[in-house]
Design a protein around this motif. Structure first.
Motif, mmCIF file in Angstrom:
data_model
loop_
_atom_site.group_PDB
_atom_site.id
_atom_site.type_symbol
_atom_site.label_atom_id
_atom_site.label_comp_id
_atom_site.label_asym_id
_atom_site.label_seq_id
_atom_site.Cartn_x
_atom_site.Cartn_y
_atom_site.Cartn_z
ATOM 1 N N CYS A 216 -12.725 34.321 43.378
ATOM 2 C CA CYS A 216 -12.137 35.294 44.307
ATOM 3 C C CYS A 216 -10.888 35.943 43.971
ATOM 4 O O CYS A 216 -10.222 35.070 43.153
ATOM 5 C CB CYS A 216 -12.071 34.634 45.613
ATOM 6 S SG CYS A 216 -10.993 33.183 45.769
ATOM 7 N N ALA B 60 -6.960 36.160 44.742
ATOM 8 C CA ALA B 60 -6.146 35.449 45.611
ATOM 9 C C ALA B 60 -4.642 35.594 45.216
ATOM 10 O O ALA B 60 -4.302 35.780 43.963
ATOM 11 C CB ALA B 60 -6.703 34.004 45.861
ATOM 12 N N ARG C 160 -9.550 31.223 51.387
ATOM 13 C CA ARG C 160 -10.847 32.234 51.322
ATOM 14 C C ARG C 160 -12.123 31.635 51.291
ATOM 15 O O ARG C 160 -12.855 32.156 51.738
ATOM 16 C CB ARG C 160 -10.469 33.134 50.199
ATOM 17 C CG ARG C 160 -9.191 34.295 50.202
ATOM 18 C CD ARG C 160 -8.871 35.250 49.156
ATOM 19 N NE ARG C 160 -7.764 35.773 49.267
ATOM 20 C CZ ARG C 160 -8.084 37.227 49.603
ATOM 21 N NH1 ARG C 160 -9.160 37.767 49.502
ATOM 22 N NH2 ARG C 160 -6.837 37.782 49.902
#
Length: 206
Positions: free
Chosen positions: A158, A160, A169
């Protein structure tokens, strides 16, 4: 203490919470409510120095960062220097496996190790991360119809701002998809690790 806010390409550095709320209220995509205003006020007045990502609606957030910088230029220069140091591996802690930790009391005390883990989790380095998450998921046993905890291993990539942002997340993603009674360990424990992959999303291996 000043406050930096960003919503996609819109950003501002303010010296008081009222200006922060006015900035958010000026963005058409954000439906400003008394709850959001109070949450922003509580964050501004709290002792919490960690960045905060606030959900506006599913998968849509704005960012708040407390800073001693008095101007946007000063804030951006500080951020650029921090990222540069991180990219040059000048930011502790050092490890043979960067940003991944194991209990090794032969070399450091437990307290020192925990301090290093917390420092790495909150080191800001915007880009792509891979998080490894082990948690206890509540599932239904078909044969009995009863629930049980089952050890589950989950890996995700992800975008971030830091290790702790990666953890939040992934946890939020899982909480929306598993039984609410499932148990998630602390990001400081052995059941979560993360690796910074770079500013661009890695290409899939052929």
């Amino acid at each position: 203490m000043n406050l930096y806010l960003r919503y996609f390409d819109s950003e501002i550095l303010v010296t008081n919470v009222d200006d922060a709320i006015d900035f958010l209220d000026s963005i058409p995509e954000i439906t400003m409510t008394s709850r959001i205003a109070e949450d922003v006020r509580q964050y501004f007045e709290s002792d919490n120095r960690f960045p905060k990502r606030y959900k506006v609606r599913p998968k849509i957030y704005f960012i708040m960062i407390k800073t001693d910088a008095s101007t946007m230029k000063e804030f951006k220069e500080y951020r650029a220097n921090s990222i540069s140091k991180a990219n040059n591996d000048e930011t502790p802690p050092a490890s043979p496996e960067p940003l991944s930790y194991r209990d090794d009391t032969q070399y450091m005390s437990h307290a020192r190790m925990q301090q290093n883990i917390v420092m790495a989790l909150h080191t800001q380095r915007f880009g792509w991360y891979e998080g490894v998450f082990d948690f206890k998921r509540v599932v239904v046993v078909p044969a009995t119809g009863k629930n049980e905890y089952r050890d589950t291993h989950f890996v995700a990539q992800c975008k971030a701002m830091s290790g702790i942002d990666c953890y939040n997340r992934i946890k939020e993603h899982l909480q929306m998809r598993v039984d609410s009674r499932s148990q998630f360990s602390s990001p400081k424990g052995k059941n979560f690790s993360f690796t910074f992959l770079g500013e661009c999303k890695p290409l899939p291996e052929e």
